[in-house]
Design an enzyme around this catalytic site. Structure first.
Site, PDB file in Angstrom:
ATOM      1  N   ALA A  68       0.853  -1.190   0.000  1.00 10.33           N
ATOM      2  CA  ALA A  68       0.000   0.000   0.000  1.00 10.33           C
ATOM      3  C   ALA A  68       0.888   1.238   0.000  1.00 10.33           C
ATOM      4  CB  ALA A  68      -0.878   0.009   1.235  1.00 10.33           C
ATOM      5  N   GLY A 113       0.540  -5.026   0.831  1.00 12.79           N
ATOM      6  CA  GLY A 113      -0.579  -5.105  -0.114  1.00 12.79           C
ATOM      7  C   GLY A 113      -0.220  -5.823  -1.407  1.00 12.79           C
ATOM      8  N   GLU A 116      -0.695  -9.317  -0.579  1.00 13.92           N
ATOM      9  CA  GLU A 116      -2.138  -9.572  -0.445  1.00 13.92           C
ATOM     10  C   GLU A 116      -2.785  -9.765  -1.818  1.00 13.92           C
ATOM     11  OE1 GLU A 116      -2.592  -6.096   2.218  1.00 13.92           O
ATOM     12  OE2 GLU A 116      -3.651  -7.467   3.553  1.00 13.92           O
ATOM     13  N   GLU A 136       4.118  -4.678   7.763  1.00 16.78           N
ATOM     14  CA  GLU A 136       3.169  -3.814   8.479  1.00 16.78           C
ATOM     15  C   GLU A 136       3.545  -3.582   9.939  1.00 16.78           C
ATOM     16  OE1 GLU A 136       2.344  -5.741   6.031  1.00 16.78           O
ATOM     17  OE2 GLU A 136       0.632  -4.917   4.949  1.00 16.78           O
TER      18      GLU A 136
HETATM   19  N1  COA Z   1       4.536   3.320  -0.578  1.00 19.56           N
HETATM   20  C1  COA Z   1       4.944   4.446  -1.188  1.00 19.56           C
HETATM   21  N2  COA Z   1       6.148   4.579  -1.763  1.00 19.56           N
HETATM   22  C2  COA Z   1       6.979   3.523  -1.708  1.00 19.56           C
HETATM   23  C3  COA Z   1       6.624   2.317  -1.083  1.00 19.56           C
HETATM   24  C4  COA Z   1       5.341   2.233  -0.501  1.00 19.56           C
HETATM   25  N3  COA Z   1       4.898   1.121   0.085  1.00 19.56           N
HETATM   26  N4  COA Z   1       7.672   1.453  -1.176  1.00 19.56           N
HETATM   27  C5  COA Z   1       8.637   2.107  -1.855  1.00 19.56           C
HETATM   28  N5  COA Z   1       8.221   3.345  -2.183  1.00 19.56           N
HETATM   29  C6  COA Z   1       8.939   4.376  -2.933  1.00 19.56           C
HETATM   30  C7  COA Z   1      10.041   5.019  -2.093  1.00 19.56           C
HETATM   31  O1  COA Z   1       9.498   6.045  -1.277  1.00 19.56           O
HETATM   32  C8  COA Z   1      10.955   5.534  -3.170  1.00 19.56           C
HETATM   33  O2  COA Z   1      10.368   6.697  -3.728  1.00 19.56           O
HETATM   34  P1  COA Z   1      11.263   8.061  -3.882  1.00 19.56           P
HETATM   35  O3  COA Z   1      12.398   7.644  -4.779  1.00 19.56           O
HETATM   36  O4  COA Z   1      10.336   9.042  -4.487  1.00 19.56           O
HETATM   37  O5  COA Z   1      11.727   8.384  -2.494  1.00 19.56           O
HETATM   38  C9  COA Z   1      10.878   4.466  -4.237  1.00 19.56           C
HETATM   39  O6  COA Z   1       9.665   3.761  -4.002  1.00 19.56           O
HETATM   40  C10 COA Z   1      12.002   3.470  -4.215  1.00 19.56           C
HETATM   41  O7  COA Z   1      12.060   2.870  -2.932  1.00 19.56           O
HETATM   42  P2  COA Z   1      13.395   2.763  -2.065  1.00 19.56           P
HETATM   43  O8  COA Z   1      12.980   2.576  -0.639  1.00 19.56           O
HETATM   44  O9  COA Z   1      14.301   3.906  -2.366  1.00 19.56           O
HETATM   45  O10 COA Z   1      14.041   1.411  -2.606  1.00 19.56           O
HETATM   46  P3  COA Z   1      15.013   0.471  -1.791  1.00 19.56           P
HETATM   47  O11 COA Z   1      15.537  -0.494  -2.789  1.00 19.56           O
HETATM   48  O12 COA Z   1      15.978   1.265  -0.991  1.00 19.56           O
HETATM   49  O13 COA Z   1      14.075  -0.322  -0.741  1.00 19.56           O
HETATM   50  C11 COA Z   1      12.116  -1.504  -0.016  1.00 19.56           C
HETATM   51  C12 COA Z   1      13.090  -1.194  -1.177  1.00 19.56           C
HETATM   52  C13 COA Z   1      10.951  -2.323  -0.587  1.00 19.56           C
HETATM   53  C14 COA Z   1      12.833  -2.337   1.054  1.00 19.56           C
HETATM   54  C15 COA Z   1      11.622  -0.173   0.609  1.00 19.56           C
HETATM   55  O14 COA Z   1      11.131   0.651  -0.456  1.00 19.56           O
HETATM   56  C16 COA Z   1      10.511  -0.320   1.623  1.00 19.56           C
HETATM   57  O15 COA Z   1      10.753  -0.751   2.746  1.00 19.56           O
HETATM   58  N6  COA Z   1       9.261   0.086   1.224  1.00 19.56           N
HETATM   59  C17 COA Z   1       8.145   0.051   2.122  1.00 19.56           C
HETATM   60  C18 COA Z   1       7.550  -1.319   2.139  1.00 19.56           C
HETATM   61  C19 COA Z   1       6.381  -1.386   3.085  1.00 19.56           C
HETATM   62  O16 COA Z   1       6.501  -1.112   4.273  1.00 19.56           O
HETATM   63  N7  COA Z   1       5.217  -1.786   2.553  1.00 19.56           N
HETATM   64  C20 COA Z   1       4.060  -2.054   3.298  1.00 19.56           C
HETATM   65  C21 COA Z   1       3.168  -0.904   3.406  1.00 19.56           C
HETATM   66  S1  COA Z   1       1.815  -1.358   4.443  1.00 19.56           S
END
Ligand code: COA
Length: 262
Positions: A68, A113, A116, A136
């Protein structure tokens, strides 16, 4: 003809429709627009009698979907969180109840998500670099789009507790061993393998496939429906807590700080 979409792409190849989550710069994070567009694309596919199978994937090689959109989570209150949960559940139930088989071609991070959505599909093919999980807990919330229910039905209660309560993230091979995905292939072969699977499915009788899917889904139907309602209630309750707000704000501000440091 479907309208042009902003957050997804659709492509029809003979009797298969590809639906691609298309926000690669945000790791295909699912926002309200994407949910709405997915729902419309599924409706179009349902009505198209030439389509016999659907493949859902993410744009790029990094993510199926990182879950999400966290910036939308940040705005939720207890009241709006219930609606947020119901909307996602409704769209993913549309995937699950589509009269045609749905394959998830998992091309990288499949978190929250994103997982999911994959769990609502009938088959899950993963590339060998994929990582799957439910982050989460670190945001102080629970999965709200069916994850607490479909994960437990798919891999059992013990593994569901490990992934959701401990937040363990699993690589594709481990996901295969625990039954979370059906097959692992190299990224270069993912598209061809998904097409081959779709082709095998397209060879089946559409009516037999539809009724087989419906009959198998009926194993979990009533318990799943009551479980989804509970999940929505709990998801909404969590948004009344101060800790959740603080955790989400802190996650976002840490990310912003990281960017500022670069
Ligand atoms: N919602 C919104 N934006 C997200 C996102 C999410 N769930 N997951 C990644 N992004 C965005 C980042 O903000 C970043 O955007 P930006 O360049 O404008 O700042 C872009 O995607 C790339 O992500 P980044 O974190 O820089 O890549 P990474 O390789 O360093 O890390 C993850 C990858 C997946 C480990 C990390 O993005 C992450 O932890 N995301 C959140 C996952 C999460 O908690 N999801 C569950 C939500 S309930």
């Amino acid at each position: 003809m479907s309208r042009p979409y902003e957050t997804i792409k659709t492509k029809k190849e003979q009797t298969t429709t590809w639906i691609t989550l298309n926000r690669p710069d945000k790791l295909n994070a699912i926002n309200a627009t994407m949910l709405q567009e997915l729902s419309e694309a599924l409706d179009t596919t349902e009505k198209d009698t030439n389509v016999r199978c659907v493949i859902i994937t993410g744009e790029g090689e990094k993510a199926f979907s990182a879950g999400a959109d966290i910036t939308e989570l940040q705005k939720l209150t207890q009241e709006t969180a219930a609606e947020f949960s119901r909307k996602g559940q409704q769209v993913f139930s549309q995937v699950e109840t589509l009269s045609k088989p749905v394959v998830a071609a998992i091309n990288g991070y499949t978190l929250g998500g994103g997982l999911e959505l994959a769990l609502a599909c009938d088959f899950r093919l993963a590339s060998d670099h994929a990582e799957l999980g439910f982050p989460e807990m670190k945001l102080g919330i629970i999965p709200g789009w069916g994850g607490t229910q479909r994960l437990a039905w798919t891999v059992g209660v013990a593994e569901a507790k490990r992934l959701i309560m401990l937040g363990d993230r699993v690589k594709a091979e481990e996901a295969l061993k625990m039954g979370l995905v059906d097959k692992v292939v190299s990224m270069g072969k993912l598209e061809a393998e998904a097409e081959a699977l779709a082709q095998r499915l397209c060879e089946g009788s559409p009516a037999a496939l539809k009724y087989a899917k419906r009959a198998i889904n009926s194993v979990t139907k009533s318990l799943l429906e009551s479980g989804l309602k509970k999940e929505t209630d709990f998801f909404a309750q969590i948004f009344s807590t101060k800790e959740t707000k603080e955790k989400i704000d802190s996650f976002i501000s840490q990310r912003n700080k990281k960017e500022g440091d670069c």
